[in-house]
Design an enzyme around this catalytic site. Structure first.
Site, PDB file in Angstrom:
ATOM      1  N   ASP A  46       0.771  -1.268   0.490  1.00 41.69           N
ATOM      2  CA  ASP A  46       0.182   0.470  -0.306  1.00 41.69           C
ATOM      3  C   ASP A  46       0.953   1.642  -0.019  1.00 41.69           C
ATOM      4  OD1 ASP A  46      -3.176   0.836   0.934  1.00 41.69           O
ATOM      5  OD2 ASP A  46      -1.348   2.473   1.836  1.00 41.69           O
ATOM      6  N   ASN A  71      -2.612  12.644  -3.330  1.00 44.46           N
ATOM      7  CA  ASN A  71      -3.813  13.871  -3.833  1.00 44.46           C
ATOM      8  C   ASN A  71      -3.951  14.632  -3.443  1.00 44.46           C
ATOM      9  OD1 ASN A  71      -4.032  11.346  -6.304  1.00 44.46           O
ATOM     10  ND2 ASN A  71      -5.600  10.312  -4.404  1.00 44.46           N
ATOM     11  N   ASP A 122      -1.401  10.501  -9.942  1.00 43.23           N
ATOM     12  CA  ASP A 122      -1.317   8.606 -11.093  1.00 43.23           C
ATOM     13  C   ASP A 122       0.012   8.615 -11.641  1.00 43.23           C
ATOM     14  OD1 ASP A 122      -4.640   8.702 -11.298  1.00 43.23           O
ATOM     15  OD2 ASP A 122      -4.516   9.945 -13.147  1.00 43.23           O
ATOM     16  N   GLU A 133      -4.719   2.012  -4.206  1.00 42.33           N
ATOM     17  CA  GLU A 133      -3.551   2.025  -4.245  1.00 42.33           C
ATOM     18  C   GLU A 133      -2.723   1.294  -3.188  1.00 42.33           C
ATOM     19  OE1 GLU A 133      -5.266   4.112  -0.420  1.00 42.33           O
ATOM     20  OE2 GLU A 133      -5.412   3.910  -2.109  1.00 42.33           O
TER      21      GLU A 133
END
Length: 358
Positions: free
Chosen positions: A184, A192, A201, A227
């Site tokens: 993770d 973000n 991204d 993710e």
């Protein structure tokens, strides 16, 4: 020689190939329609999480056109076979009827007509071979798209589910050991929020590339959801943890350039291996518990699930590095962040002496 059975066989193969192609294309379309059967992480965002796999109108039209064109071509080819059979039957009847063949010239004309019919059929077969090869490549491309994550290029969740079932089947049949690692990206929501979703991204793509760098001895590397990534390895948990530790350290060594920023990224990982009388669900649950323990223990570390206990592997980085990965100034931490870091330091102190029980 009676050519009718051979012709029927060839026509049957062509029609069978058509139905197979239609089945593959429809399977691809339905697989693209299917929604993911797993919950995404709460830190995922629609722009960089796994988007619902609904085919676009262009994709649907491409598949429909491919089926229609192939069906038309197959029908035409079947018609060519039918015309060849009719021509050959007519020529055979003429040969059997002595009244229509009286001279050598008549025999020569008949043979020329048979050769011409054979040559025409051979040209169509040569063309058919190339057409079948092109069609197979096109359908294989559809299948590949249906099993690949569009953003990272890794195997998607559906492909991963098929592969882990295959590994489990091999374990049942021949006790072929394998391990599952769940990875993770730490503080992905903050990445973000701080740098923007295009940067998120870019981080996902970069992590995928780093995972591929260490995929030589792995069974499969997949994007598991949001993710989160999954790696299947044909080894025990300790060996798998060593690979995961190398990946974790590789991520710590470099930043990810995106949107004009150099973004530090760390990974948390949970590892577990298949055991006797195990099930896929139990294996996934243990790896997920080890991952959860790694995140609760401060992130940026690898934990192994031994069945009853989760044990840290290697030398985890201090919590200060984790704070640097949030994209925030350490001096600007809120009171809740300070409390969280205090708790994390206490956990690190405990982990230095004992394994943490799940």
């Amino acid at each position: 020689m009676n050519t009718t059975p051979v012709l029927y066989l060839m026509m049957g193969l062509l029609f069978g190939t058509t139905f197979l192609s239609v089945g593959i294309a429809l399977g691809y379309w339905f697989s693209k329609r299917g929604q993911p059967d797993y919950p995404l992480s709460s830190s995922s965002h629609p722009l960089n999480s796994l988007a619902p796999a609904v085919p676009s109108l262009d994709e649907t039209q491409q598949i429909v056109n491919a089926i229609r064109n192939f069906a038309t071509w197959t029908t035409d080819l079947a018609g060519d076979f039918s015309r060849y059979q009719s021509t050959l039957s007519s020529l055979t009847r003429r040969a059997a009827d002595g009244s229509s063949i009286q001279t050598k010239e008549d025999v020569q004309v008949l043979l020329e007509q048979i050769v011409a019919a054979n040559r025409l059929l051979q040209e169509r077969l040569d063309s058919a071979e190339q057409k079948l090869e092109d069609q197979t490549k096109q359908l294989a491309g559809y299948l590949s798209e249906a099993r690949t994550d569009g953003l990272t290029g890794l195997a998607n969740r559906r492909a991963f589910d098929q592969k882990i079932e295959e590994c489990f089947s091999n374990w049942i049949k021949s006790q072929r050991l394998f391990s599952l690692a769940l990875i993770d990206i730490d503080h992905f929501k903050k990445i973000n929020d701080t740098y923007g979703h295009p940067a998120g991204d870019a981080v996902l793509r970069e992590v995928a590339l780093r995972l591929k760098d260490f995929s030589a001895d792995t069974i499969q590397v997949a994007r598991y959801g949001g993710e989160e990534f999954a790696i299947l390895l044909e080894c025990d948990a300790m060996a798998a943890a060593q690979v995961m530790e190398k990946i974790r350290l590789a991520m710590c060594d470099r930043t990810v350039p995106a949107e004009g920023h150099d973004i530090p990224v760390t990974l948390s990982c949970g590892v577990s291996q298949i055991v006797a009388e195990d099930r896929i669900g139990k294996l996934v649950r243990r790896s997920d518990e080890a991952l959860y323990t790694a995140k609760m223990a401060g992130r940026n570390r690898v934990f192994i699930h031994h069945g009853q206990l989760c044990e840290v592997f290697g030398n985890p980085s201090p919590t200060g590095i984790v704070q640097a990965n949030t994209g925030q100034d350490p001096g600007a931490s809120s009171s809740s962040d300070a409390l969280e870091e205090k708790i994390l330091r206490q956990i690190d102190h405990i982990l230095a002496k004992h394994s943490r029980s799940v």
